[in-house]
Enzyme design. Sequence first.
Site, PDB file in Angstrom:
ATOM      1  N   LYS A  53      -6.917 -15.713  -2.028  1.00 55.30           N
ATOM      2  CA  LYS A  53      -5.862 -16.267  -1.161  1.00 55.30           C
ATOM      3  C   LYS A  53      -5.654 -17.770  -1.330  1.00 55.30           C
ATOM      4  CE  LYS A  53      -5.180 -12.895   2.432  1.00 55.30           C
ATOM      5  NZ  LYS A  53      -6.292 -11.900   2.286  1.00 55.30           N
ATOM      6  N   GLU A  90       0.094 -16.980  10.679  1.00 58.24           N
ATOM      7  CA  GLU A  90      -0.674 -16.031  11.469  1.00 58.24           C
ATOM      8  C   GLU A  90      -1.854 -15.582  10.622  1.00 58.24           C
ATOM      9  OE1 GLU A  90       1.856 -15.141   9.619  1.00 58.24           O
ATOM     10  OE2 GLU A  90       0.828 -13.600   8.438  1.00 58.24           O
ATOM     11  N   SER A 129     -10.933  -8.998  -5.610  1.00 59.29           N
ATOM     12  CA  SER A 129     -10.158 -10.019  -4.883  1.00 59.29           C
ATOM     13  C   SER A 129     -10.996 -10.920  -3.978  1.00 59.29           C
ATOM     14  CB  SER A 129      -9.044  -9.351  -4.070  1.00 59.29           C
ATOM     15  OG  SER A 129      -9.575  -8.345  -3.223  1.00 59.29           O
TER      16      SER A 129
HETATM   17  C1  LIG Z   1      -6.143 -10.494   2.251  1.00 62.00           C
HETATM   18  C2  LIG Z   1      -6.949  -9.842   1.230  1.00 62.00           C
HETATM   19  C3  LIG Z   1      -6.439  -8.763   0.449  1.00 62.00           C
HETATM   20  C4  LIG Z   1      -5.096  -8.158   0.665  1.00 62.00           C
HETATM   21  O1  LIG Z   1      -4.015  -8.991   0.388  1.00 62.00           O
HETATM   22  P1  LIG Z   1      -3.081  -8.776  -0.889  1.00 62.00           P
HETATM   23  O2  LIG Z   1      -1.928  -9.669  -0.588  1.00 62.00           O
HETATM   24  O3  LIG Z   1      -2.705  -7.344  -0.970  1.00 62.00           O
HETATM   25  O4  LIG Z   1      -3.843  -9.214  -2.075  1.00 62.00           O
HETATM   26  C5  LIG Z   1      -7.248  -8.235  -0.539  1.00 62.00           C
HETATM   27  N1  LIG Z   1      -8.495  -8.695  -0.761  1.00 62.00           N
HETATM   28  C6  LIG Z   1      -9.014  -9.717  -0.032  1.00 62.00           C
HETATM   29  C7  LIG Z   1     -10.406 -10.160  -0.330  1.00 62.00           C
HETATM   30  C8  LIG Z   1      -8.262 -10.324   0.983  1.00 62.00           C
HETATM   31  O5  LIG Z   1      -8.801 -11.326   1.697  1.00 62.00           O
END
Ligand SMILES: *Cc1c(COP(=O)(O)O)cnc(C)c1O
Length: 401
Positions: free
Chosen positions: A94, A116, A383
């Site tokens: 993010k 938010e 992610s």
């Molecule tokens: C917020 C988040 C997501 C989901 O958000 P996307 O916009 O779909 O990438 C996925 N993995 C993590 C670790 C997150 O914090």
Amino acid sequence: MSTNYFKEYPNQEGFYQEYGGAFIPPQLEEEMKKINEAYFAISKSHKFISELRDIRKHFQGRPTPVYHCNRLSQKYGGQIYLKREDLNHTGAHKLNHCMGEALLAKYMGKKKLIAETGAGQHGVALATAAAYFGLECEIHMGEVDIEKEFPNVQRMKILGTKVIPATHGLKTLKEAVDSAFGAYLEDPINSIYCIGSVVGPHPFPMMVRDFQRVVGIEAKDQFFDMTGELPDSIVACVGGGSNAMGIFSAFLDDQECKLYGVEPAGKSLEKLGDHAATMTLGKPGIIHGFKCYMLQDEKGEPAPVHSVASGLDYPGVGPEHSMLKDMNKVSYESISDKECIDAFFELSRLEGIIPALESSHAVAYALKLAKENPKKSILVNLSGRGDKDLDYVIDNYGLPE
Ligand SMILES: *Cc1c(COP(=O)(O)O)cnc(C)c1O
């Protein structure tokens, strides 16, 4: 797919074929136009590009590595690789778009970032960006989530951000969006609403995708350096879809690479409210100012959703994903809470990497693919890291023997 893909999508009005656009109150139209123009100007500016490049290298710690999972591949078959966004500063992908959004805010002379947050991940990333640039930051969060995700509330406060509780309705994510939107409408000149994924009105889905493209560009080079080939499959979880768009964007032209977006099947796909499988079971609708696949109740309103991973708990999805589904360019699959938790422990125990529950959905699907295709390579976008999820997992599932 032509190399003109990024010129064609979105079009001038922010549409990805029938999806996207900007369905917003008239008082915001002018402001979205200004944001779009400012973004267009800086995305061509040498100064902006080199500032963002420096931030990525010296502050975020990019490039993040690509890692080959030896023990996991041995057990499940296939060759499984991870793009380690869990090692990006603040522990997830993010920050890639938050630093870009905050840099844009600085360029536009904005004083305050507003957003938010649900589980607090976007809030922490944006609070970090605000501290870096010396901007004010105001994060709206449902009272229920404030209690549930207290460590992230503390992080935001330590970083100097004001956390504003949303106290109406169910007191969770949707109410936090209402509350943040209200605050933004009071002063759109001095503040900017920083969206947390490839969602919302144009130009946000495009900007957030562009800021996340670094993930795919790095991963493609790194994978090729390691193996001399491209991966057979690329797997990413999809909430709003920003980490998935980041990695997919580098492979859209490569017919030989299969792309998989993984959504939460939650407790069960049988009942509305038990899952968040937007692409699998939704139909086109309008939510938060844009058109996309959406889980709807019988009145056409956004349906309640469930997933163990709060970052995937959204009844809409990015407009570009909606188009890529119709084009059959990406396969959208789903993984249950149970499969996600199993994958969370497998990766932890076999590789020494504790993944976020969101990312565990992608890992779980990769394990299925590996079993079915023992000769193929799979690149997973990991992610984020799972530290934030430890209490939840232990309280609800205990520790395995
Ligand atoms: C917020 C988040 C997501 C989901 O958000 P996307 O916009 O779909 O990438 C996925 N993995 C993590 C670790 C997150 O914090």
